[in-house]
Write a protein that holds these residues in place. Structure first.
Motif, PDB file in Angstrom:
ATOM      1  N   SER A 106       0.825  -1.213   0.000  1.00 27.73           N
ATOM      2  CA  SER A 106       0.000   0.000   0.000  1.00 27.73           C
ATOM      3  C   SER A 106       0.855   1.257   0.000  1.00 27.73           C
ATOM      4  CB  SER A 106      -0.918   0.005   1.229  1.00 27.73           C
ATOM      5  OG  SER A 106      -0.161   0.003   2.428  1.00 27.73           O
ATOM      6  N   GLU A 107       2.107   1.152   0.439  1.00 25.40           N
ATOM      7  CA  GLU A 107       2.980   2.328   0.491  1.00 25.40           C
ATOM      8  C   GLU A 107       4.424   1.855   0.436  1.00 25.40           C
ATOM      9  OE1 GLU A 107       3.241   6.510   3.039  1.00 25.40           O
ATOM     10  OE2 GLU A 107       2.030   4.836   3.732  1.00 25.40           O
ATOM     11  N   GLU A 139      -0.155  -2.181   4.225  1.00 26.51           N
ATOM     12  CA  GLU A 139      -0.894  -3.385   3.848  1.00 26.51           C
ATOM     13  C   GLU A 139      -0.150  -4.094   2.721  1.00 26.51           C
ATOM     14  OE1 GLU A 139      -5.409  -4.850   2.755  1.00 26.51           O
ATOM     15  OE2 GLU A 139      -4.783  -2.830   2.215  1.00 26.51           O
ATOM     16  N   THR A 148      -0.501  -7.173   0.060  1.00 29.80           N
ATOM     17  CA  THR A 148      -1.436  -8.076  -0.598  1.00 29.80           C
ATOM     18  C   THR A 148      -0.659  -9.037  -1.484  1.00 29.80           C
ATOM     19  OG1 THR A 148      -3.141  -6.362  -0.606  1.00 29.80           O
ATOM     20  CG2 THR A 148      -3.461  -8.227  -2.093  1.00 29.80           C
ATOM     21  N   SER A 177      -4.095 -10.922   2.456  1.00 30.23           N
ATOM     22  CA  SER A 177      -3.453  -9.654   2.799  1.00 30.23           C
ATOM     23  C   SER A 177      -3.238  -9.575   4.300  1.00 30.23           C
ATOM     24  CB  SER A 177      -4.304  -8.466   2.329  1.00 30.23           C
ATOM     25  OG  SER A 177      -5.564  -8.482   2.959  1.00 30.23           O
ATOM     26  N   GLU A 210      -1.146  -6.717   7.403  1.00 28.55           N
ATOM     27  CA  GLU A 210      -0.547  -5.395   7.652  1.00 28.55           C
ATOM     28  C   GLU A 210       0.683  -5.541   8.537  1.00 28.55           C
ATOM     29  OE1 GLU A 210      -4.351  -2.333   7.355  1.00 28.55           O
ATOM     30  OE2 GLU A 210      -3.397  -2.721   9.289  1.00 28.55           O
TER      31      GLU A 210
END
Length: 518
Positions: free
Chosen positions: A157-158, A168, A170, A216, A218
């Motif tokens: 996600s980043e 996150e 995935t 997924s 985190e």
């Protein structure tokens, strides 16, 4: 027609752009996401994958062990047909091992007991049950563990989060082989320093050829650079009697977490300075802001330095002299020996993490006040940034403090040769360099380092994050030992800043400043 998606022509795979993991994978009660195949049908629940890859294997026969790189699984022409289209990419197998799960051992014992008892009591039902059991055992042992051909895609996600952010991850796994994988378990190889905060980093399902599963999780971002590039795969046959464990290398994904650029209050320094103008007052008279003395006026003295109050009182011209202020050269030295990785409790940062955070703040504070600052460390790997100043130097220091392998949140595996590091550091230090030694002072070696640098003529200030506690007699004794070391250093004219665990760094510096000026 495709078996997975009726209405789609054979051989045509769905466009990955149309695949929406958020829509296809509903939230699970434990925070993770249900595993879905490409057809949008829930497969085996991801929670079943919480079993360790080695769990269930009562013993390894090792007969099928084989290592080394195997042929890479090809993605078929589906995901890789268009280079610009994102999707799972081929993986390479770093190692492979086949073993028995021993899941049928208990059933086999029951079958043989039934046969023996049936023969002993001449019971036909028992004998028939034994015959049926033998049939099941034959079925369980006639098939080998499948050899999966997989393609994997990993999305973050980043890429450059701030410390404390949640990222996150995935993972999409596609069966690009020709065989059905009746029991496939995938475990993500999460970088050791990152903590999984939400969702299991693993999944289990059955995959038909061309199908995908997605899971997924985190992680909590920490200072440093981390790479995601591996998966552990377990593939079992339909009966579960044999399994193949693969260590596969995937396409690399990475996150880089840089520490913020912030500073603490002004760091008090000793009088050892360089010849250049700065902010550290000296005993020499010259240009500066702190008043030093009055002397008789001499021709050529600037009017701004004439003491007009004295002239108004007795009509004599006198000139004010100020303490000359010069630039200091400071090297922040970190203690990264394994002994320094101390933690007060089970949670929270350890002493090295606090020390690196303090070094970063002190470094930026000294740069802001115009001093030349460098970085060094007692570590398994060489860490050295020559003293300097300016925005480029600040950026280099930020990169070093965030991503250098020696500054990892985990203790080093290698040994730190203190005498060698001390000799090299002494050769690199300028004669007028001051040292800020950041260490929790875990043992006498840390005190020896501080004294050795002080004996070589460098003004040493020890900045010590306190990792001790007082909840047990052993911890209280360790706290007393550390306190004695700090007191011994103070008696050797070494300045000490004792930084408590529940105290801000600025408060500890101000408390030390008051003690030194008192």
């Amino acid at each position: 027609m495709s078996e997975d998606e009726p209405g789609r022509p054979d051989g045509e795979r769905p466009d990955p752009e149309d695949w929406d993991p958020e829509r296809a994978a509903p939230e699970r009660p434990d925070g993770g996401r249900a595993v879905m195949d490409e057809a949008g049908e829930p497969s085996v629940d991801a929670g079943d994958g919480t079993e360790s890859p080695s769990a269930g294997a009562g013993g390894r026969d090792g007969a099928g062990a084989e290592t080394g790189t195997a042929a890479a699984a090809t993605a078929g022409g589906a995901a890789g047909a268009d280079a610009e289209t994102p999707g799972p990419s081929a993986v390479s197998v770093r190692s492979s091992r086949v073993r028995s799960t021993n899941h049928w051992v208990g059933f086999a014992a029951l079958v043989f007991c039934s046969a023996g008892l049936g023969a002993l009591v001449r019971s036909r039902p028992l004998m028939l049950a034994a015959v049926a059991g033998v049939g099941y055992l034959a079925y369980a042992n006639t098939t080998e563990a499948p050899e999966p051909a997989l393609a994997v895609e990993r999305r973050l996600s980043e890429d450059e989060p701030e410390p404390g952010d949640r990222v996150e991850v995935t993972v999409v796994v596609e069966n690009v082989g020709e065989a059905v994988l009746p029991d496939l378990r995938v475990v993500e190889q999460v970088p050791e320093a990152l903590a999984v905060t939400d969702g299991p980093a693993r999944a289990a399902t059955a995959l038909r050829p061309g199908s995908r599963m997605t899971f997924s999780y985190e992680v909590l971002a920490r200072r440093g650079a981390y790479r995601f590039e591996g998966l552990t795969v377990l593939a079992r046959n339909a009966s579960g009697s044999r399994e193949r464990e693969l260590d596969v290398e995937t396409e690399r994904a990475a996150i880089t977490c840089l520490a913020p650029v912030d500073a603490t209050d002004t760091v008090p320094l000793r009088g050892l300075t360089s010849p250049y103008t700065g902010r550290v007052p000296t005993d020499s008279s010259g240009e500066g802001t702190e008043f030093a003395s009055l002397r008789e006026y001499q021709h050529g003295d600037p009017l701004s330095r004439i003491d007009w109050n004295t002239y108004a009182r007795d009509r004599t011209l006198t000139t004010m002299e100020f303490r000359e202020e010069r630039m200091a050269t400071v090297v922040v030295v970190l203690d990264l020996r394994p002994e320094a990785y101390l933690q007060t409790g089970d949670d929270g940062p350890h002493a090295v993490d606090r020390g690196i955070d303090a070094a970063r703040r002190v470094f930026n504070s000294l740069l802001d006040t115009g001093d030349r600052v460098g970085i060094a460390a007692f570590s398994a790997e060489s860490v050295w940034l020559s003293p300097g100043s300016g925005p480029t130097h600040r950026a280099r220091a930020r990169e070093l403090l965030s991503t250098h392998p020696a500054l990892s949140p985990l203790p080093p595996d290698g040994r730190v040769y203190v005498r060698l590091r001390l000799r090299r550091l002494s050769q690199r230090l300028d004669d007028d360099a001051q040292v800020v030694f950041v260490s929790p002072m875990p043992d006498d070696t840390s005190a020896v380092i501080a004294r050795s640098l002080h004996a070589r003529g460098h003004a040493v200030t020890v900045l010590s994050p306190d990792p001790t506690a007082s909840d047990t007699p052993g911890r209280r004794l360790a706290a007393v030992d550390r306190s004695n070391r700090l007191n011994d250093l103070r008696g050797s004219d070494v300045r000490v800043v004792d930084w408590g665990g529940d105290e801000r760094l600025a408060e500890a510096l101000e408390r030390a400043r008051r003690r030194w000026s008192g």
